[in-house]
Design a protein around this motif. Structure first.
Motif, PDB file in Angstrom:
ATOM      1  N   GLY A  16       0.782  -1.241   0.000  1.00 29.74           N
ATOM      2  CA  GLY A  16       0.000   0.000   0.000  1.00 29.74           C
ATOM      3  C   GLY A  16       0.804   1.277   0.000  1.00 29.74           C
ATOM      4  O   GLY A  16       0.286   2.329   0.397  1.00 29.74           O
ATOM      5  N   THR A  17       2.057   1.226  -0.459  1.00 30.62           N
ATOM      6  CA  THR A  17       2.843   2.472  -0.440  1.00 30.62           C
ATOM      7  C   THR A  17       3.016   3.089  -1.827  1.00 30.62           C
ATOM      8  O   THR A  17       3.558   4.185  -1.949  1.00 30.62           O
ATOM      9  CB  THR A  17       4.245   2.229   0.159  1.00 30.62           C
ATOM     10  N   GLY A  19       1.424   2.968  -6.225  1.00 32.13           N
ATOM     11  CA  GLY A  19       0.508   2.444  -7.237  1.00 32.13           C
ATOM     12  C   GLY A  19      -0.916   2.198  -6.760  1.00 32.13           C
ATOM     13  O   GLY A  19      -1.493   2.980  -5.990  1.00 32.13           O
ATOM     14  N   MET A  20      -1.468   1.085  -7.218  1.00 26.04           N
ATOM     15  CA  MET A  20      -2.867   0.776  -6.900  1.00 26.04           C
ATOM     16  C   MET A  20      -3.082   0.549  -5.415  1.00 26.04           C
ATOM     17  O   MET A  20      -4.103   0.935  -4.863  1.00 26.04           O
ATOM     18  CB  MET A  20      -3.297  -0.479  -7.655  1.00 26.04           C
ATOM     19  N   ALA A  39       4.822  -3.131   3.036  1.00 24.47           N
ATOM     20  CA  ALA A  39       5.749  -2.888   1.930  1.00 24.47           C
ATOM     21  C   ALA A  39       7.116  -3.350   2.418  1.00 24.47           C
ATOM     22  O   ALA A  39       7.325  -3.518   3.620  1.00 24.47           O
ATOM     23  CB  ALA A  39       5.780  -1.416   1.552  1.00 24.47           C
ATOM     24  N   VAL A  57       6.233  -9.831   1.644  1.00 26.62           N
ATOM     25  CA  VAL A  57       5.165 -10.843   1.672  1.00 26.62           C
ATOM     26  C   VAL A  57       5.376 -11.953   0.642  1.00 26.62           C
ATOM     27  O   VAL A  57       4.573 -12.873   0.549  1.00 26.62           O
ATOM     28  CB  VAL A  57       3.748 -10.225   1.538  1.00 26.62           C
ATOM     29  N   ALA A  58       6.479 -11.866  -0.110  1.00 27.69           N
ATOM     30  CA  ALA A  58       6.820 -12.988  -1.003  1.00 27.69           C
ATOM     31  C   ALA A  58       7.446 -14.134  -0.219  1.00 27.69           C
ATOM     32  O   ALA A  58       7.664 -15.202  -0.772  1.00 27.69           O
ATOM     33  CB  ALA A  58       7.780 -12.520  -2.089  1.00 27.69           C
ATOM     34  N   ASN A  83      -2.933  -7.272  -2.877  1.00 27.04           N
ATOM     35  CA  ASN A  83      -2.579  -6.427  -4.020  1.00 27.04           C
ATOM     36  C   ASN A  83      -1.149  -6.657  -4.519  1.00 27.04           C
ATOM     37  O   ASN A  83      -0.874  -6.459  -5.693  1.00 27.04           O
ATOM     38  CB  ASN A  83      -2.758  -4.955  -3.594  1.00 27.04           C
ATOM     39  N   THR A 136      -5.431  -9.583  -9.728  1.00 27.96           N
ATOM     40  CA  THR A 136      -4.773 -10.446 -10.713  1.00 27.96           C
ATOM     41  C   THR A 136      -4.245  -9.555 -11.836  1.00 27.96           C
ATOM     42  O   THR A 136      -3.597  -8.553 -11.580  1.00 27.96           O
ATOM     43  CB  THR A 136      -5.739 -11.541 -11.213  1.00 27.96           C
ATOM     44  N   LYS A 155      -0.389 -15.296 -12.258  1.00 26.68           N
ATOM     45  CA  LYS A 155      -1.665 -14.583 -12.110  1.00 26.68           C
ATOM     46  C   LYS A 155      -2.841 -15.480 -12.518  1.00 26.68           C
ATOM     47  O   LYS A 155      -3.928 -15.404 -11.940  1.00 26.68           O
ATOM     48  CB  LYS A 155      -1.662 -13.293 -12.936  1.00 26.68           C
ATOM     49  N   PRO A 181      -6.686  -5.910 -13.549  1.00 27.86           N
ATOM     50  CA  PRO A 181      -6.400  -4.660 -14.254  1.00 27.86           C
ATOM     51  C   PRO A 181      -5.678  -4.917 -15.569  1.00 27.86           C
ATOM     52  O   PRO A 181      -4.936  -5.883 -15.716  1.00 27.86           O
ATOM     53  CB  PRO A 181      -5.463  -3.901 -13.293  1.00 27.86           C
ATOM     54  N   ILE A 184      -2.288  -0.139 -16.213  1.00 19.39           N
ATOM     55  CA  ILE A 184      -2.579   0.962 -15.281  1.00 19.39           C
ATOM     56  C   ILE A 184      -1.279   1.734 -15.080  1.00 19.39           C
ATOM     57  O   ILE A 184      -0.235   1.128 -14.789  1.00 19.39           O
ATOM     58  CB  ILE A 184      -3.078   0.416 -13.911  1.00 19.39           C
ATOM     59  N   THR A 186       1.110   3.029 -13.247  1.00 17.43           N
ATOM     60  CA  THR A 186       1.666   3.049 -11.881  1.00 17.43           C
ATOM     61  C   THR A 186       3.182   2.965 -11.963  1.00 17.43           C
ATOM     62  O   THR A 186       3.744   2.811 -13.046  1.00 17.43           O
ATOM     63  CB  THR A 186       1.188   1.828 -11.096  1.00 17.43           C
TER      64      THR A 186
HETATM   65  N1  LIG Z   1       0.328  -1.552 -13.093  1.00 21.68           N
HETATM   66  C1  LIG Z   1      -0.304  -2.308 -13.980  1.00 21.68           C
HETATM   67  O1  LIG Z   1      -0.468  -1.933 -15.148  1.00 21.68           O
HETATM   68  C2  LIG Z   1      -0.870  -3.624 -13.552  1.00 21.68           C
HETATM   69  C3  LIG Z   1      -1.637  -4.326 -14.463  1.00 21.68           C
HETATM   70  C4  LIG Z   1      -2.208  -5.524 -14.078  1.00 21.68           C
HETATM   71  C5  LIG Z   1      -2.020  -5.985 -12.794  1.00 21.68           C
HETATM   72  N2  LIG Z   1      -1.260  -5.287 -11.914  1.00 21.68           N
HETATM   73  C6  LIG Z   1      -1.140  -5.827 -10.552  1.00 21.68           C
HETATM   74  O2  LIG Z   1      -1.595  -4.866  -9.636  1.00 21.68           O
HETATM   75  C7  LIG Z   1      -0.910  -5.005  -8.382  1.00 21.68           C
HETATM   76  C8  LIG Z   1      -0.315  -3.676  -7.957  1.00 21.68           C
HETATM   77  O3  LIG Z   1       0.581  -3.245  -8.964  1.00 21.68           O
HETATM   78  P1  LIG Z   1       1.140  -1.756  -9.010  1.00 21.68           P
HETATM   79  O4  LIG Z   1       1.443  -1.499 -10.429  1.00 21.68           O
HETATM   80  O5  LIG Z   1       0.209  -0.836  -8.282  1.00 21.68           O
HETATM   81  O6  LIG Z   1       2.524  -1.918  -8.196  1.00 21.68           O
HETATM   82  P2  LIG Z   1       3.585  -0.810  -7.657  1.00 21.68           P
HETATM   83  O7  LIG Z   1       3.185   0.534  -8.116  1.00 21.68           O
HETATM   84  O8  LIG Z   1       4.946  -1.298  -7.995  1.00 21.68           O
HETATM   85  O9  LIG Z   1       3.437  -0.929  -6.083  1.00 21.68           O
HETATM   86  C9  LIG Z   1       3.726  -2.144  -5.469  1.00 21.68           C
HETATM   87  C10 LIG Z   1       3.489  -2.024  -3.975  1.00 21.68           C
HETATM   88  O10 LIG Z   1       3.701  -3.299  -3.386  1.00 21.68           O
HETATM   89  C11 LIG Z   1       4.832  -3.261  -2.509  1.00 21.68           C
HETATM   90  N3  LIG Z   1       5.519  -4.528  -2.692  1.00 21.68           N
HETATM   91  C12 LIG Z   1       6.030  -5.025  -3.831  1.00 21.68           C
HETATM   92  N4  LIG Z   1       6.566  -6.238  -3.607  1.00 21.68           N
HETATM   93  C13 LIG Z   1       6.380  -6.495  -2.296  1.00 21.68           C
HETATM   94  C14 LIG Z   1       6.713  -7.579  -1.461  1.00 21.68           C
HETATM   95  N5  LIG Z   1       7.371  -8.644  -1.933  1.00 21.68           N
HETATM   96  N6  LIG Z   1       6.348  -7.533  -0.158  1.00 21.68           N
HETATM   97  C15 LIG Z   1       5.689  -6.456   0.339  1.00 21.68           C
HETATM   98  N7  LIG Z   1       5.351  -5.392  -0.410  1.00 21.68           N
HETATM   99  C16 LIG Z   1       5.695  -5.420  -1.704  1.00 21.68           C
HETATM  100  C17 LIG Z   1       5.628  -2.028  -2.946  1.00 21.68           C
HETATM  101  O11 LIG Z   1       6.426  -1.475  -1.914  1.00 21.68           O
HETATM  102  P3  LIG Z   1       7.990  -1.921  -1.762  1.00 21.68           P
HETATM  103  O12 LIG Z   1       8.598  -1.817  -3.120  1.00 21.68           O
HETATM  104  O13 LIG Z   1       8.577  -0.981  -0.758  1.00 21.68           O
HETATM  105  O14 LIG Z   1       7.955  -3.319  -1.263  1.00 21.68           O
HETATM  106  C18 LIG Z   1       4.473  -1.102  -3.292  1.00 21.68           C
HETATM  107  O15 LIG Z   1       3.887  -0.576  -2.128  1.00 21.68           O
HETATM  108  C19 LIG Z   1       0.115  -6.112  -8.617  1.00 21.68           C
HETATM  109  O16 LIG Z   1      -0.407  -7.334  -8.175  1.00 21.68           O
HETATM  110  C20 LIG Z   1       0.286  -6.126 -10.123  1.00 21.68           C
HETATM  111  O17 LIG Z   1       0.722  -7.385 -10.591  1.00 21.68           O
HETATM  112  C21 LIG Z   1      -0.665  -4.126 -12.266  1.00 21.68           C
END
Ligand SMILES: NC(=O)c1ccc[n+]([C@@H]2O[C@H](COP(=O)([O-])OP(=O)(O)OC[C@H]3O[C@@H](n4cnc5c(N)ncnc54)[C@H](OP(=O)(O)O)[C@@H]3O)[C@@H](O)[C@H]2O)c1
Length: 259
Positions: A16-17, A19-20, A39, A57-58, A83, A136, A155, A181, A184, A186
């Motif tokens: 939650g820090t 993107g989505m 995060a 969380v991985a 998420n 997903t 996914k 999604p 997006i 992000t």
């Molecule tokens: N963006 C797109 O176009 C898109 C499209 C389809 C699906 N999605 C899905 O939507 C979800 C969110 O994507 P997003 O684009 O919003 O991502 P993002 O902007 O990269 O943000 C990811 C968030 O998750 C945290 N994070 C990542 N890996 C982590 C881990 N192993 N443990 C704990 N926290 C973790 C990050 O913080 P830290 O880096 O500090 O850990 C950050 O707060 C994902 O499941 C992605 O696969 C995204």
């Protein structure tokens, strides 16, 4: 209309820090929920009233730490939004992927949700109430071949698992849905564009066009926004969606053109 429909509700949102995830946290807080989010690194500018847990969380250790904090500080959660996800694999297609890269994709995209659901579902079942959303991707149906083969497969597994969970826990009062999604705009999407540009030795604009074209184009003419996804998630968690269960909501500007 109640300005704070989620007052008194506890929510866990992973990732939650940025993107989505960040947009989802903001939306739930705005609606009155108390939110824990996770995060790997804490944000420079934390949101007021949000409890941040630094954990990966991985890993099993990371999800255990998060679940322990939730149980100690909340007792239970009403809403769980899984998420976290993404792809860090290099370009080069399926043959460039090692076992370690496959495992990393499965741990972050599938097992993070499996472990947190397993830890937090029992309290939901005990209360006969709760709502879970799995984030997903349209790639679960429309895999990109260049750099996200393992991600797309993970996914797909998450979407299938989400349906199993809905079948099993719907009768016990817990609603489970997934949100898929498309593109997006992000930080993760920007990183993917950057990696593609490096791999192709092209500009980021060119890589973005290639990415949109590789999806078959986006009929609304733009990527979606994190806030649009957050509003959909908040709706699915709310009582307005009380009979929506075991469903998948695609939010992609009609990138997937099939019925
Ligand atoms: N963006 C797109 O176009 C898109 C499209 C389809 C699906 N999605 C899905 O939507 C979800 C969110 O994507 P997003 O684009 O919003 O991502 P993002 O902007 O990269 O943000 C990811 C968030 O998750 C945290 N994070 C990542 N890996 C982590 C881990 N192993 N443990 C704990 N926290 C973790 C990050 O913080 P830290 O880096 O500090 O850990 C950050 O707060 C994902 O499941 C992605 O696969 C995204």
């Amino acid at each position: 209309m109640n300005a704070y429909p989620f007052k008194g509700k506890h929510a866990l949102v992973t990732g939650g820090t940025k993107g989505m995830g960040e947009a989802i946290v903001r939306s739930l807080v705005r609606s009155g929920a108390t939110v824990i989010t996770t995060a790997r690194s804490l944000p420079m500018e934390p949101l007021a009233g949000v409890r941040y847990v630094e954990a990966d969380v991985a890993s099993a250790d990371g999800t255990e730490r998060v679940a322990d904090v939730v149980k100690r500080e909340f007792g239970h959660v009403d809403f769980l939004v899984n998420n976290v996800g993404g792809s860090s694999a290099p370009g080069g297609g399926a043959l460039a992927l090692t076992d370690a890269m496959w495992d990393a994709a499965i741990q972050v995209n599938l097992m993070s949700a499996v472990r947190l659901d397993r830890a937090l579902l029992p309290a939901m079942v005990e209360r006969g109430a709760g709502a879970i959303v799995h984030i997903t991707s349209i790639q679960r149906r429309l895999p990109l071949f260049e750099s996200t083969v393992a991600y797309a497969a993970a996914k797909a597994a998450l979407a299938n698992y989400s349906k199993s969970l809905a079948n099993e826990f719907g009768p016990r009062g817990v609603r489970v849905n997934s949100v898929a999604p498309g593109f997006i705009e992000t930080t993760a999407a920007q990183a993917l564009v950057k990696r593609m540009a490096e791999h192709r030795q092209s500009s980021e604009d060119d890589a973005r066009q290639v990415l949109m074209a590789s999806l078959g184009g986006i009929p609304i003419g733009r990527p979606g926004t994190p806030e649009e996804v957050a509003e959909l998630v908040a709706f699915l968690l709310s009582p307005l969606a009380a009979s929506i269960h075991g469903a998948e909501f695609v939010i992609d500007g009609e990138t997937i053109p099939t019925v």
